[in-house]
Design a protein around this motif. Sequence first.
Motif, PDB file in Angstrom:
ATOM      1  N   VAL A  97       0.768  -1.393  -0.072  1.00 36.30           N
ATOM      2  CA  VAL A  97       0.070   0.164  -0.034  1.00 36.30           C
ATOM      3  C   VAL A  97       0.896   1.335  -0.001  1.00 36.30           C
ATOM      4  CG1 VAL A  97      -1.804   1.233   1.268  1.00 36.30           C
ATOM      5  CG2 VAL A  97      -1.791  -1.191   1.279  1.00 36.30           C
ATOM      6  N   ALA A  98       0.717   2.321  -1.009  1.00 34.43           N
ATOM      7  CA  ALA A  98       1.179   3.479  -0.722  1.00 34.43           C
ATOM      8  C   ALA A  98       0.363   4.542  -1.316  1.00 34.43           C
ATOM      9  CB  ALA A  98       2.337   3.437  -1.731  1.00 34.43           C
ATOM     10  N   GLY A  99       0.464   5.930  -0.558  1.00 30.92           N
ATOM     11  CA  GLY A  99      -0.323   6.844  -1.056  1.00 30.92           C
ATOM     12  C   GLY A  99       0.679   7.696  -2.026  1.00 30.92           C
ATOM     13  N   LEU A 100       0.109   8.659  -2.686  1.00 31.20           N
ATOM     14  CA  LEU A 100       0.503   9.612  -3.615  1.00 31.20           C
ATOM     15  C   LEU A 100      -0.085  10.929  -3.386  1.00 31.20           C
ATOM     16  CD1 LEU A 100       2.856   9.833  -6.033  1.00 31.20           C
ATOM     17  CD2 LEU A 100       0.853   9.533  -7.539  1.00 31.20           C
TER      18      LEU A 100
ATOM     19  N   PHE B  13       4.013  13.719  -4.302  1.00 34.12           N
ATOM     20  CA  PHE B  13       4.874  13.201  -2.955  1.00 34.12           C
ATOM     21  C   PHE B  13       4.423  11.661  -2.715  1.00 34.12           C
ATOM     22  CE2 PHE B  13       4.898  17.706  -2.751  1.00 34.12           C
ATOM     23  CZ  PHE B  13       6.095  18.014  -2.169  1.00 34.12           C
ATOM     24  N   PRO B  14       5.082  10.776  -2.991  1.00 33.90           N
ATOM     25  CA  PRO B  14       4.855   9.486  -2.691  1.00 33.90           C
ATOM     26  C   PRO B  14       5.035   9.133  -1.268  1.00 33.90           C
ATOM     27  CG  PRO B  14       7.152   9.327  -3.604  1.00 33.90           C
ATOM     28  CD  PRO B  14       6.479  10.831  -3.877  1.00 33.90           C
ATOM     29  N   VAL B  15       4.058   8.311  -0.538  1.00 34.09           N
ATOM     30  CA  VAL B  15       4.033   8.227   0.838  1.00 34.09           C
ATOM     31  C   VAL B  15       4.087   6.412   1.131  1.00 34.09           C
ATOM     32  CG1 VAL B  15       2.850   8.457   2.995  1.00 34.09           C
ATOM     33  CG2 VAL B  15       2.609  10.362   1.113  1.00 34.09           C
ATOM     34  N   PRO B  16       5.368   6.060   1.323  1.00 37.46           N
ATOM     35  CA  PRO B  16       5.285   4.649   1.455  1.00 37.46           C
ATOM     36  C   PRO B  16       4.947   4.504   3.064  1.00 37.46           C
ATOM     37  CG  PRO B  16       7.537   5.516   1.862  1.00 37.46           C
ATOM     38  CD  PRO B  16       6.444   6.880   1.442  1.00 37.46           C
ATOM     39  N   GLY B  17       4.521   3.139   3.171  1.00 40.04           N
ATOM     40  CA  GLY B  17       3.964   2.446   4.445  1.00 40.04           C
ATOM     41  C   GLY B  17       4.069   0.967   4.435  1.00 40.04           C
ATOM     42  N   GLU B  18       3.264   0.688   5.609  1.00 39.45           N
ATOM     43  CA  GLU B  18       3.242  -0.911   5.921  1.00 39.45           C
ATOM     44  C   GLU B  18       1.585  -1.006   5.830  1.00 39.45           C
ATOM     45  OE1 GLU B  18       5.222  -3.359   5.258  1.00 39.45           O
ATOM     46  OE2 GLU B  18       6.937  -2.021   4.650  1.00 39.45           O
ATOM     47  N   GLY B  19       0.767  -0.247   5.155  1.00 37.44           N
ATOM     48  CA  GLY B  19      -0.561  -0.385   5.087  1.00 37.44           C
ATOM     49  C   GLY B  19      -1.169  -1.780   4.788  1.00 37.44           C
ATOM     50  N   GLY B  20      -0.630  -2.486   4.546  1.00 38.27           N
ATOM     51  CA  GLY B  20      -0.963  -4.092   4.184  1.00 38.27           C
ATOM     52  C   GLY B  20      -1.143  -4.737   5.449  1.00 38.27           C
ATOM     53  N   HIS B  21      -0.650  -4.408   6.500  1.00 30.43           N
ATOM     54  CA  HIS B  21      -0.498  -5.109   7.894  1.00 30.43           C
ATOM     55  C   HIS B  21      -1.566  -4.500   8.699  1.00 30.43           C
ATOM     56  CE1 HIS B  21       2.780  -7.621   6.866  1.00 30.43           C
ATOM     57  NE2 HIS B  21       3.157  -6.327   5.978  1.00 30.43           N
TER      58      HIS B  21
ATOM     59  N   ARG C   3      -3.940 -12.083  15.399  1.00 34.70           N
ATOM     60  CA  ARG C   3      -5.036 -11.031  14.627  1.00 34.70           C
ATOM     61  C   ARG C   3      -4.909 -11.447  13.088  1.00 34.70           C
ATOM     62  NH1 ARG C   3      -2.728  -6.158  12.275  1.00 34.70           N
ATOM     63  NH2 ARG C   3      -0.417  -6.509  11.898  1.00 34.70           N
ATOM     64  N   ILE C   4      -6.108 -11.054  12.587  1.00 32.37           N
ATOM     65  CA  ILE C   4      -6.102 -11.017  10.970  1.00 32.37           C
ATOM     66  C   ILE C   4      -5.679  -9.551  10.417  1.00 32.37           C
ATOM     67  CG2 ILE C   4      -7.726 -11.364   9.305  1.00 32.37           C
ATOM     68  CD1 ILE C   4      -7.281 -13.916  10.828  1.00 32.37           C
ATOM     69  N   SER C   5      -4.670  -9.700   9.668  1.00 31.30           N
ATOM     70  CA  SER C   5      -4.162  -8.526   9.043  1.00 31.30           C
ATOM     71  C   SER C   5      -4.780  -8.609   7.724  1.00 31.30           C
ATOM     72  CB  SER C   5      -2.735  -8.345   9.138  1.00 31.30           C
ATOM     73  OG  SER C   5      -2.190  -9.347   8.447  1.00 31.30           O
ATOM     74  N   ALA C   6      -4.612  -7.515   7.149  1.00 30.23           N
ATOM     75  CA  ALA C   6      -5.210  -7.256   5.587  1.00 30.23           C
ATOM     76  C   ALA C   6      -4.421  -8.200   4.711  1.00 30.23           C
ATOM     77  CB  ALA C   6      -5.166  -6.046   4.999  1.00 30.23           C
ATOM     78  N   GLU C   7      -3.070  -8.350   5.043  1.00 33.32           N
ATOM     79  CA  GLU C   7      -2.081  -9.090   4.384  1.00 33.32           C
ATOM     80  C   GLU C   7      -2.672 -10.472   4.279  1.00 33.32           C
ATOM     81  OE1 GLU C   7       2.024  -8.209   2.902  1.00 33.32           O
ATOM     82  OE2 GLU C   7       2.290  -9.871   4.525  1.00 33.32           O
ATOM     83  N   GLN C   8      -3.026 -11.009   5.540  1.00 33.13           N
ATOM     84  CA  GLN C   8      -3.539 -12.344   5.814  1.00 33.13           C
ATOM     85  C   GLN C   8      -4.503 -12.880   4.963  1.00 33.13           C
ATOM     86  OE1 GLN C   8      -1.017 -13.745   7.247  1.00 33.13           O
ATOM     87  NE2 GLN C   8      -2.278 -14.981   8.666  1.00 33.13           N
ATOM     88  N   LEU C   9      -5.363 -12.032   4.423  1.00 28.86           N
ATOM     89  CA  LEU C   9      -6.366 -12.214   3.323  1.00 28.86           C
ATOM     90  C   LEU C   9      -6.138 -11.648   1.989  1.00 28.86           C
ATOM     91  CD1 LEU C   9      -9.412 -11.151   5.497  1.00 28.86           C
ATOM     92  CD2 LEU C   9      -8.424 -13.483   5.562  1.00 28.86           C
TER      93      LEU C   9
END
Length: 340
Positions: A151-154, A162-170, A193-199
């Motif tokens: 996941v990243a924002g722009l 401005f690209p905004v990196p992160g670990e939003g998949g978790h 826990r169930i993270s987004a990346e688990q699905l």
Amino acid sequence: MPKPIDNDKLTFPILIGDIGGTNARFSILIDAYAEPRQFPIAHTADFATIDEAIQVTVLDKTSVQPRSAILAIAGPIKGDEIPLTNCDWVVRPKALIADLGFAEVLLVNDFEAQALAVASLAEKDRAPIGANNVSPIASRVVLGPGTGLGVAGLVHAQHTWFPVPGEGGHVDIGPRSERDFAIFPNLTPIEGRISAEQLLCGRGIVNIYHAVCATDGIEPKFTLPADITATALSGADTQAVETISLFVTYLGRLAGDMALIFMARGGVFLSGGISQKIIPALKRPEFRQGFEDKAPHTALMKTIPTFVVTHPLAALSGLAAFARTPANFGLATEGRRWRG
């Protein structure tokens, strides 16, 4: 730590690399006007290190010696040794400079590169999901279900991307419907826990499928995400069909959440191989329904477009755009750029 360097141009020729959990893709940009020269895809499991992959896949196949390298890697960038999240490689920029002849190395997050790509993605390189196919010059989000979930924002401000990196998949993801509440107890959690990346990745498809089968009291027939997806799209298996329906629903919900966080009026872009393979499922109502169901902001969500990125080498395209004109992007390089 490397000394902070402003966004001055890197020295050509530039090696550009997109390093994922499963595949590594490379090209060389000779100068700001040339088309990148592509090299065969390297499978990360075939090489002990990224250094070996670059040597064998690129440097042994060309007489051009790159002077700089921009590498997009799947994982947070910190320090001089950066392990990848979903494979065993460790990126050591100082070793790349010392052993492979680079004058400088710049590392960015892999979804930062995807964000750079969607700043200037041509209409032919994106497939609209839903009726709205217009992407205004405004902040955007990119999500990529693949080996993991990126996941990243722009953010668009002051005529700059401005690209905004992160670990939003978790981030956490939870049940909403009655069917969700039946299925979620059968999902495999990660540390409770169930993270987004688990699905929402390849193994996530398998996780959902096995949970659906357990809920229905039947033995699963498939163990590979590709088999589940192909069977679902053919309509040949009830549990596989429901798995992909739930997958796109959950992806739509998460995409809508990220759109709200970034106020992404410019759209949400789904990248990665899985998104491209399930376009027919994404075009069914479930994805947009999950995306738009954000009361009290449903009307706002209906105005935000969603797309699948169909460019085969989107991350490399984004990195090349930055390499040519770094002044167009507010890319932070402090702590991520090394010079020999």
